[in-house]
Design an enzyme around this catalytic site. Structure first.
Site, PDB file in Angstrom:
ATOM      1  N   HIS A   1      -2.671   7.266   7.434  1.00 38.68           N
ATOM      2  CA  HIS A   1      -1.703   8.204   6.829  1.00 38.68           C
ATOM      3  C   HIS A   1      -2.407   9.492   6.402  1.00 38.68           C
ATOM      4  CE1 HIS A   1       2.187   6.246   6.664  1.00 38.68           C
ATOM      5  NE2 HIS A   1       1.698   5.144   6.124  1.00 38.68           N
TER       6      HIS A   1
ATOM      7  N   GLY B   1       0.847  -1.181   0.000  1.00 31.67           N
ATOM      8  CA  GLY B   1       0.000   0.000   0.000  1.00 31.67           C
ATOM      9  C   GLY B   1       0.883   1.231   0.000  1.00 31.67           C
TER      10      GLY B   1
ATOM     11  N   HIS C   1      -4.437   1.265   7.807  1.00 30.42           N
ATOM     12  CA  HIS C   1      -3.107   1.881   7.897  1.00 30.42           C
ATOM     13  C   HIS C   1      -2.997   3.053   6.909  1.00 30.42           C
ATOM     14  CE1 HIS C   1       1.457   1.282   8.216  1.00 30.42           C
ATOM     15  NE2 HIS C   1       1.353   2.037   7.125  1.00 30.42           N
ATOM     16  N   GLU C   2      -3.516   2.852   5.683  1.00 33.02           N
ATOM     17  CA  GLU C   2      -3.416   3.914   4.662  1.00 33.02           C
ATOM     18  C   GLU C   2      -4.313   5.100   5.005  1.00 33.02           C
ATOM     19  OE1 GLU C   2      -0.948   3.559   2.892  1.00 33.02           O
ATOM     20  OE2 GLU C   2      -0.672   1.415   3.100  1.00 33.02           O
TER      21      GLU C   2
ATOM     22  N   GLN D   1       2.752  10.090   1.784  1.00 37.14           N
ATOM     23  CA  GLN D   1       4.082   9.455   1.862  1.00 37.14           C
ATOM     24  C   GLN D   1       4.983   9.880   0.700  1.00 37.14           C
ATOM     25  OE1 GLN D   1       2.230   5.327   2.578  1.00 37.14           O
ATOM     26  NE2 GLN D   1       4.125   5.204   3.735  1.00 37.14           N
TER      27      GLN D   1
ATOM     28  N   CYS E   1       5.933  -0.087   7.812  1.00 34.89           N
ATOM     29  CA  CYS E   1       5.539   1.133   7.101  1.00 34.89           C
ATOM     30  C   CYS E   1       6.735   1.610   6.283  1.00 34.89           C
ATOM     31  CB  CYS E   1       5.117   2.208   8.101  1.00 34.89           C
ATOM     32  SG  CYS E   1       4.647   3.769   7.314  1.00 34.89           S
ATOM     33  N   LEU E   2       6.472   1.968   5.031  1.00 39.02           N
ATOM     34  CA  LEU E   2       7.564   2.426   4.168  1.00 39.02           C
ATOM     35  C   LEU E   2       8.138   3.751   4.659  1.00 39.02           C
ATOM     36  CD1 LEU E   2       5.957   1.469   0.727  1.00 39.02           C
ATOM     37  CD2 LEU E   2       7.591   0.156   2.100  1.00 39.02           C
TER      38      LEU E   2
HETATM   39  O1  K1U Z   1       1.699   2.455   3.876  1.00 40.74           O
HETATM   40  C1  K1U Z   1       2.779   1.866   3.899  1.00 40.74           C
HETATM   41  O2  K1U Z   1       3.730   2.337   4.524  1.00 40.74           O
HETATM   42  C2  K1U Z   1       2.923   0.545   3.204  1.00 40.74           C
HETATM   43  C3  K1U Z   1       2.940  -0.626   4.168  1.00 40.74           C
HETATM   44  C4  K1U Z   1       1.512  -1.142   4.325  1.00 40.74           C
HETATM   45  C5  K1U Z   1       1.238  -2.103   5.442  1.00 40.74           C
HETATM   46  C6  K1U Z   1       1.979  -3.240   5.630  1.00 40.74           C
HETATM   47  C7  K1U Z   1       1.674  -4.142   6.636  1.00 40.74           C
HETATM   48  C8  K1U Z   1       0.607  -3.905   7.467  1.00 40.74           C
HETATM   49  C9  K1U Z   1      -0.107  -2.755   7.286  1.00 40.74           C
HETATM   50  C10 K1U Z   1       0.193  -1.868   6.277  1.00 40.74           C
HETATM   51  C11 K1U Z   1       3.838  -1.710   3.578  1.00 40.74           C
HETATM   52  O3  K1U Z   1       3.606  -2.178   2.520  1.00 40.74           O
HETATM   53  S1  K1U Z   1       5.208  -2.226   4.505  1.00 40.74           S
HETATM   54  C12 K1U Z   1       5.922  -3.522   3.498  1.00 40.74           C
HETATM   55  C13 K1U Z   1       5.171  -4.805   3.544  1.00 40.74           C
HETATM   56  O4  K1U Z   1       4.379  -5.039   4.442  1.00 40.74           O
HETATM   57  C14 K1U Z   1       5.359  -5.831   2.491  1.00 40.74           C
HETATM   58  C15 K1U Z   1       6.255  -5.668   1.469  1.00 40.74           C
HETATM   59  C16 K1U Z   1       6.401  -6.642   0.506  1.00 40.74           C
HETATM   60  C17 K1U Z   1       5.664  -7.787   0.543  1.00 40.74           C
HETATM   61  C18 K1U Z   1       4.771  -7.982   1.557  1.00 40.74           C
HETATM   62  C19 K1U Z   1       4.601  -7.009   2.531  1.00 40.74           C
HETATM   63 ZN    ZN Z   2       2.719   3.363   6.236  1.00 39.24          ZN
END
Ligand code: K1U
Ligand code: ZN
Length: 171
Positions: free
Chosen positions: A141, A46, A137-138, A51, A95-96
């Site tokens: 943000h 996401g 989560h989004e 972001q 979270c990225l």
């Molecule tokens: O919004 C963001 O920062 C993105 C975030 C979303 C998220 C992940 C996990 C739980 C809730 C919300 C991410 O994508 S972090 C990376 C991640 O979870 C992932 C990356 C590659 C493959 C699978 C998962």
């Molecule tokens: Zn995030």
């Protein structure tokens, strides 16, 4: 493909409340395309507009993507709202914008998401499990909330210390 940078904690722009979108322009479509590219490149499941520095109510999501193009099906959601919530779930989130950290967060287990797509069509989706967690989560943000705002004060302050050390070492 020029990718946009993902803003990282503790950038104050991550704390802003994003504005509703009133008009779908070519610029908005380009931003959505760029956000999808950034989400797959990072990689993530996401990404919310703040972001990448845009304080507007839009996010992209794809919780089941794979490496082949055929396995990618991103959804772009404008002005999202949650209209129904069921049960509770604990998920280990990342979270990225919060590098090198994950933590358990309590969320609604199943939700109904409402919003619009880039063609002005209404979106209504019932989501559960990881997809429900990611949507919440989004939307957080868009309201200036990070998942570290939803963990204990002790865990958050330990992360903030770690992050400050990391930034000092990078300087
Ligand atoms: O919004 C963001 O920062 C993105 C975030 C979303 C998220 C992940 C996990 C739980 C809730 C919300 C991410 O994508 S972090 C990376 C991640 O979870 C992932 C990356 C590659 C493959 C699978 C998962
Ligand atoms: Zn995030």
């Amino acid at each position: 493909m020029a990718l946009r940078d993902v803003i990282q904690f503790p950038d104050p722009r991550l704390k802003e409340i994003s504005k509703p979108i009133t008009l779908v322009t070519d610029e908005l479509r380009e931003l959505a395309r760029d956000m999808i590219d950034v989400m797959y490149d990072e990689p993530g499941i996401g990404l919310a507009a703040p972001q990448v520095g845009a304080s507007i109510r839009m996010f992209v999501i794809d919780t089941e993507w794979g490496d082949d193009e055929a396995e990618k099906s991103p959804t772009v959601v404008i002005n999202p709202e949650i209209s129904n919530r069921e049960g509770r779930i604990t998920w280990e989130e990342g979270c990225l914008s919060v590098p090198d950290y994950t933590a358990n967060v309590d969320r609604d287990a199943a939700i109904t998401l409402k919003g619009q797509d880039l063609d002005g069509n209404a979106i209504e989706e019932r989501a559960e499990g990881l997809r429900a967690v990611c949507i919440q989560h989004e939307i957080d943000h868009l309201d200036g909330i990070l998942f570290i705002d939803r963990i204990s004060r002790l865990k958050r302050s330990l992360y903030v210390k770690k992050r400050k050390k990391q930034l000092a070492a990078e300087a």
